[in-house]
Write a protein that holds these residues in place. Structure first.
Motif, PDB file in Angstrom:
ATOM      1  N   GLU A  25       0.950  -1.232  -0.143  1.00  0.00           N
ATOM      2  CA  GLU A  25      -0.185   0.068   0.127  1.00  0.00           C
ATOM      3  C   GLU A  25       0.723   1.146   0.001  1.00  0.00           C
ATOM      4  OE1 GLU A  25      -1.919   0.737   3.598  1.00  0.00           O
ATOM      5  OE2 GLU A  25      -3.824   2.016   2.708  1.00  0.00           O
ATOM      6  N   ASN A  26       1.746   1.174   0.903  1.00  0.00           N
ATOM      7  CA  ASN A  26       2.941   2.498   0.993  1.00  0.00           C
ATOM      8  C   ASN A  26       3.672   2.569  -0.480  1.00  0.00           C
ATOM      9  OD1 ASN A  26       2.029   3.675   3.170  1.00  0.00           O
ATOM     10  ND2 ASN A  26       3.528   2.576   4.351  1.00  0.00           N
ATOM     11  N   ASP A  28       2.759   1.788  -3.245  1.00  0.00           N
ATOM     12  CA  ASP A  28       2.031   2.102  -4.484  1.00  0.00           C
ATOM     13  C   ASP A  28       2.004   3.624  -4.469  1.00  0.00           C
ATOM     14  OD1 ASP A  28       0.002   0.867  -6.244  1.00  0.00           O
ATOM     15  OD2 ASP A  28      -1.479   2.032  -5.217  1.00  0.00           O
ATOM     16  N   LYS A  29       2.201   4.427  -3.467  1.00  0.00           N
ATOM     17  CA  LYS A  29       2.059   5.755  -3.457  1.00  0.00           C
ATOM     18  C   LYS A  29       3.301   6.379  -3.998  1.00  0.00           C
ATOM     19  CE  LYS A  29       0.153   5.732   1.161  1.00  0.00           C
ATOM     20  NZ  LYS A  29       0.693   6.112   2.866  1.00  0.00           N
ATOM     21  N   LEU A  69       4.063  12.516   2.828  1.00  0.00           N
ATOM     22  CA  LEU A  69       3.999  10.729   2.642  1.00  0.00           C
ATOM     23  C   LEU A  69       5.033   9.904   3.573  1.00  0.00           C
ATOM     24  CD1 LEU A  69       3.585  10.688  -1.204  1.00  0.00           C
ATOM     25  CD2 LEU A  69       1.747  10.693   0.450  1.00  0.00           C
ATOM     26  N   ARG A  79       3.770  14.690  -3.249  1.00  0.00           N
ATOM     27  CA  ARG A  79       3.602  13.951  -4.492  1.00  0.00           C
ATOM     28  C   ARG A  79       2.421  14.719  -5.246  1.00  0.00           C
ATOM     29  NH1 ARG A  79       3.245   8.065  -7.317  1.00  0.00           N
ATOM     30  NH2 ARG A  79       2.871   8.923  -9.363  1.00  0.00           N
TER      31      ARG A  79
END
Ligand code: R2B
Ligand code: URA
Length: 292
Positions: A25-26, A28-29, A69, A79
């Motif tokens: 999940e992280n 993916d950012k 982030l 981002r």
């Protein structure tokens, strides 16, 4: 981009310098990143992210606050589209730690094609305050074009030149009616703000006299060196090792031929720092891969 092959042998679950779990999940950012824009302060990075949101994504920034982030007070990472706006703190050693952390993160997230640009401030050498300098080569204080570090007790010298094609692309992206001067030139990455740049207004007294300093400034000016700052050496060396195109865009706050102290008003300093940001925004807007 070229990364340490050992990273692929020992899977990492936690990126210490960003205090970030490397969960899917992280990660993916951080997929589909193309540009990393680094600035000293986290406030300026957030401001750049806001400006990019307005220009790139047409966001009404009255209702938009960028989200950091990562989970550390040392660095901030924002981002917008394919751009990361990142803070790096002050000095070669600090930006070096940031460069390792952000490059590992982007590698683990699957990115392979990146450009790194530091956007900042500097002390000018023989140019008007407010001039923006794009760095071709970062010199060590001893005027060698490499960055010296030590692996344990072994000295390592790494070349510090910028990617000249990137420098040209940035210059070519600027409009003819830019309201401030912009030049390409070389930079000195000093070890500190005061004695390393031979300021006489530090808490400790510089040991070189006025005459020595004036001759040094004349000498470096003849080498096309146009500014002093504190991170370009580590940036150039890291990016040459990693094969990541990189350069620095730094506005000058003072002309060191004329003095040590930065005397511009607070408003003028904000406007100067906006100039470096405007130059990088002009460059990014000239690209066709900003949307992630
Ligand atoms: C330029 O400005 C900062 C010092 O004020 C330092 O980070 C640099 O390189
Ligand atoms: N940053 C520096 O490192 N030196 C200056 O003179 C101004 C900003």
């Amino acid at each position: 981009m070229q990364i340490n092959p050992l990273l692929n042998q020992t899977p990492e679950k936690f990126l210490y310098l960003f205090n970030l779990e490397l969960t899917p999940e992280n990660l993916d950012k951080f997929k589909n990143i193309r540009y990393v824009v680094m600035q000293g302060s986290s406030k300026r990075s957030a401001l750049l992210a806001k400006k990019l949101a307005k220009h790139v994504a047409n966001v009404d920034t009255r209702f938009f606050e960028p989200i950091n982030l990562v989970n550390t007070s040392n660095f901030a990472v924002y981002r917008v589209g394919s751009v990361l706006a990142v803070s790096h703190g002050m000095g070669n050693v600090t930006i070096d730690a940031l460069l390792h952390a952000v490059t590992k993160l982007l590698h683990f997230a699957g990115n392979t094609q990146l450009e790194y640009i530091r956007v900042g401030t500097s002390g000018g050498i023989g140019i008007e305050p407010g001039t923006v300098v794009i760095t071709k080569n970062a010199y060590m204080p001893n005027l060698e074009p490499y960055y010296t570090t030590y692996e344990l007790d072994q000295r390592v010298d790494t070349p510090t030149h910028s990617d000249l094609a990137l420098v040209e692309r940035i210059l070519a992206a600027q409009p003819d009616n830019l309201h401030f001067p912009i030049v390409s030139g070389n930079s000195i990455a000093a070890d500190d703000f005061y004695l390393g740049q031979c300021r006489y207004d530090g808490a400790m007294r510089a040991r070189r006299d006025q005459d020595y300093r004036a001759k040094f400034f004349e000498k470096v000016h003849a080498l096309d060196i146009r500014n002093f700052e504190m991170e370009s050496g580590a940036l150039g060396a890291f990016c040459n090792l990693a094969k990541i195109p990189a350069t620095m865009i730094a506005v000058t706050l003072v002309n060191r031929f004329e003095g040590d102290q930065i005397k511009s008003s607070a408003e003028q300093l904000v406007e100067f720092s906006e100039r470096s940001q405007q130059v990088v925004i002009n460059y990014l807007l000239s690209r066709t891969d900003l949307a992630a």
